[in-house]
Design an enzyme around this catalytic site. Structure first.
Site, mmCIF file in Angstrom:
data_model
loop_
_atom_site.group_PDB
_atom_site.id
_atom_site.type_symbol
_atom_site.label_atom_id
_atom_site.label_comp_id
_atom_site.label_asym_id
_atom_site.label_seq_id
_atom_site.Cartn_x
_atom_site.Cartn_y
_atom_site.Cartn_z
ATOM 1 N N ASP A 147 -34.280 -58.616 45.089
ATOM 2 C CA ASP A 147 -33.374 -58.345 46.317
ATOM 3 C C ASP A 147 -31.972 -58.564 45.571
ATOM 4 O O ASP A 147 -31.640 -58.444 44.614
ATOM 5 C CB ASP A 147 -33.903 -59.516 47.521
ATOM 6 N N HIS A 184 -29.829 -61.557 51.926
ATOM 7 C CA HIS A 184 -30.731 -61.133 52.353
ATOM 8 C C HIS A 184 -31.906 -61.752 51.655
ATOM 9 O O HIS A 184 -33.125 -62.035 52.178
ATOM 10 C CB HIS A 184 -30.748 -59.750 51.898
ATOM 11 N N SER A 391 -37.828 -55.797 56.725
ATOM 12 C CA SER A 391 -37.189 -56.770 55.787
ATOM 13 C C SER A 391 -37.911 -58.011 56.079
ATOM 14 O O SER A 391 -38.237 -58.731 55.035
ATOM 15 C CB SER A 391 -35.676 -56.974 55.680
#
Length: 639
Positions: A147, A184, A391
């Site tokens: 990520d 994220h 996600s």
């Protein structure tokens, strides 16, 4: 330590041509990654002078400049966060299985324990407490979060397995932005392995497992080498790779892994190919895992995880009903586990894509309040309750798989292969209360009694059931590939009526590559149309299971490229018998006259010669395992 001669020569070649050698590609002694400091990181055009200089060097065999392409995080939004504590982690805190975690955000983690919070459906969750009650918490399992960064949770990272491929150093720290864009990875990692009973945020699905931070998303453009090095990084130290990103979810993109990335994934799960020259495939020449030059291919399990095979978990995509995740070559790959999401009352989320390659589902948003998402760790010592999208779903699945890996390792010396994880997913996922909010896709039974849904795969993951079955699991038989047949004569398709093609196959019966019990099925198709988005494709098995392998995409106006040898994949025929006639139905769903050409169709069957679940006790006669075992026993007796 003395440097290998090949690396020393590569350094010399790089230096005399003005480059810096970043090291070998996927452990190769012949291929190296060079960068030129004078060139910008993101470059829209190739630099011919620099390439020419490398190509004329007598020690350079081939030079390829990496083009940039877009990869996007799934489910990213800028959310408001509440600062409650710094991320202090105490691995020695008590964690008795007979009580709830004391972490302040556990009450908001409805996907772990759904009591009806925020309009949710009670008991519609991952059933992790049943896994924890069996003493399984993810110990000695490492998940790589590929990520933007994972620095905030570095105290439960596996530092040796972590790396920053955006900056080329061992420290996957975030690039600061005012909008928290690079939060994220930390959010995804917290879902997997946030520590229990430490007074910080919530708790991870596998809270005693470790995280390897792989920073690889945070640059203007992605390259094949960055992806490949990320997915092939430390395959013996990393058990699970979790990816919550992919090609742009705009409903018109058709894209997937390039050559080096596909090589890394295939090498991660498979050790070697058959040495039979007639059927051998060189991984380094493979763009997609179905571009086989031979007839039938046998693949031996496991290169990563010391021969067991790495597990690649992929978010299925956030393009909603206007997209189809079979157009995403990562999520639709048979080498990955594609995970979709549901919200806390059982509906699909509005952004969920549907496709026949999805294996199972986990959770993302709340129903009544869309801002009630996944509660997890965040940047700068903060926490969030609004992580969402597929996600958020993929890391939950990675956590459940980490629990299964520990469960098997603790009970029997042999451990779970990457294929065992997929079989366990099919057999233990539950329909529960999942439903399509618009009534398009219903639950359907395949030919051996397995229930599936085009949105949710085989249902929501059940950690307790998976751990219980993993403890007594017997590794499935060897897997084979069979090229079942091809139709190579170009044929015209119009919007006036559907077009039907047939392949009759014995599934390589009588050869060492015979497939009698299916796992993945691929229809490798070359087709174009005056409007690609109007194409719909359905594949029907000899046992009558009909899979939509491509749905209409209203935003896709392509009239030139179409699909070229694209491996549309279905998991819906899992466990079925492949012998007989397969039907491919091609249609153009349009009110305006359209036409196209299907140029070729090859049917690839992947599965086992022997029944996969012999020796496994099925205590519950109504369980999926019992139902499929009975079907397979009847099949074996009839053969």
């Amino acid at each position: 330590m003395r440097q290998p001669a090949e690396r020393y020569l590569a350094d010399q070649v790089a230096a005399r041509n003005g480059f810096v050698n970043l090291g070998p590609i996927l452990g190769s002694q012949m291929e190296y990654h060079f960068v030129h400091k004078a060139l910008p990181h993101a470059r829209s055009k190739r630099s011919a002078p620099h390439m020419r200089r490398l190509k004329v060097d007598p020690l350079v065999h081939t030079a390829v400049q990496q083009p940039g392409f877009k990869r996007v995080k799934r489910g990213y939004n800028t959310f408001t966060t509440d600062n409650i504590a710094s991320l202090y982690v105490d691995k020695n805190s008590p964690n008795p299985a007979n009580r709830n975690p004391t972490d302040p955000y556990f009450q908001y983690q409805w996907y772990l324990k759904n009591t009806g919070q925020n309009g949710g459906k009670p008991k519609l969750d991952l059933n992790v407490e049943a896994a924890w009650a069996q003493g399984v918490t993810g110990k000695n399992v490492t998940t790589a979060i590929m990520d933007d960064e994972t620095t905030c949770i570095r105290m439960f990272q596996n530092a040796k397995a972590s790396y920053d491929f955006s900056s080329n150093d061992p420290f996957p720290y975030p690039r600061y932005t005012d909008d928290w864009f690079n939060s994220h990875g930390t959010r995804c990692a917290g879902e997997v392995a946030a520590a229990r009973d430490n007074g910080v945020c919530g708790v991870g699905v596998a809270y005693d497992s470790k995280i390897a931070g792989i920073r690889m998303l945070d640059q203007p453009y992605m390259t094949d080498l960055i992806e490949a090095n990320s997915m092939g990084h430390e395959p013996d130290l990393i058990d699970i790779y979790s990816a919550s990103w992919g090609p742009t979810d705009d409903g018109k993109t058709v894209d997937g892994p390039r050559n080096a990335t596909m090589t890394a994934i295939v090498r991660g799960v498979n050790e070697e190919f058959s040495t039979d020259r007639k059927s051998m495939v060189k991984v380094k020449d493979t763009i997609r895992p179905t571009d086989f030059s031979g007839e039938q291919v046998k693949i031996f399990d496991g290169r990563g995880r010391k021969g067991l095979g790495n597990i690649y978990v992929w978010a299925s995509g956030d393009g909603g009903e206007e997209d189809d995740c079979n157009c995403d070559g990562y999520a639709a790959s048979m080498w990955t586990v594609s995970i979709n999401s549901a919200i806390n009352d059982g509906q699909n989320a509005h952004y969920d894509e549907s496709c026949s390659s999805t294996l199972a589902s986990t959770f993302s948003n709340g129903a009544k309040d869309p801002n009630t998402g996944v509660a997890t760790t965040d940047l700068y010592g903060k926490c969030t309750t609004t992580h969402s999208g597929t996600s958020a779903a993929a890391p939950e699945a990675a956590g459940v798989f980490a629990l299964a890996l520990e469960a098997k390792a603790n009970h029997i010396s042999s451990q779970l292969t990457w294929r065992d994880i997929q079989h366990l997913t099919v057999l233990t996922s539950k329909r529960n209360s999942l439903f399509d909010a618009k009534g398009r896709f219903h639950w359907t039974m395949n030919g051996v009694g397995l229930e599936f849904n085009h949105l949710f795969g085989y249902g929501v993951l059940d950690a307790g059931a998976m751990v219980a079955l993993a403890k007594k699991w017997k590794t499935v038989p060897p897997r084979y590939h069979c090229e079942a047949g091809s139709v190579i004569e170009p044929q015209k398709v119009t919007s006036e009526r559907s077009f039907l093609l047939k392949i009759k196959t014995d599934a390589c019966a009588g050869t060492e590559y015979a497939v009698n019990y299916l796992e993945h099925v691929q229809a490798v198709i070359s087709i174009n149309a005056t409007r690609r988005g109007d194409l719909e494709l359905f594949l029907t098995s000899p046992m009558g299971t009909r899979s939509m392998i491509l749905s209409r995409r209203i935003n896709d106006d392509d009239h030139r490229d179409g699909f070229t040898k694209w491996p549309f994949m279905t998991t819906h025929t899992w466990g079925e018998y492949p012998q007989g006639t397969w039907l491919l139905e091609v249609s153009l769903n349009s009110q305006i006259p359209q036409h196209g050409w299907i140029r070729e169709w090859t049917l690839m069957l992947h599965g086992t010669r022997e029944p996969p679940y012999t020796g496994l006790p099925a205590a519950d006669p109504y369980s999926k395992l019992a139902i499929v075992k009975k079907a397979h026993e009847e099949r074996s007796n009839a053969m």
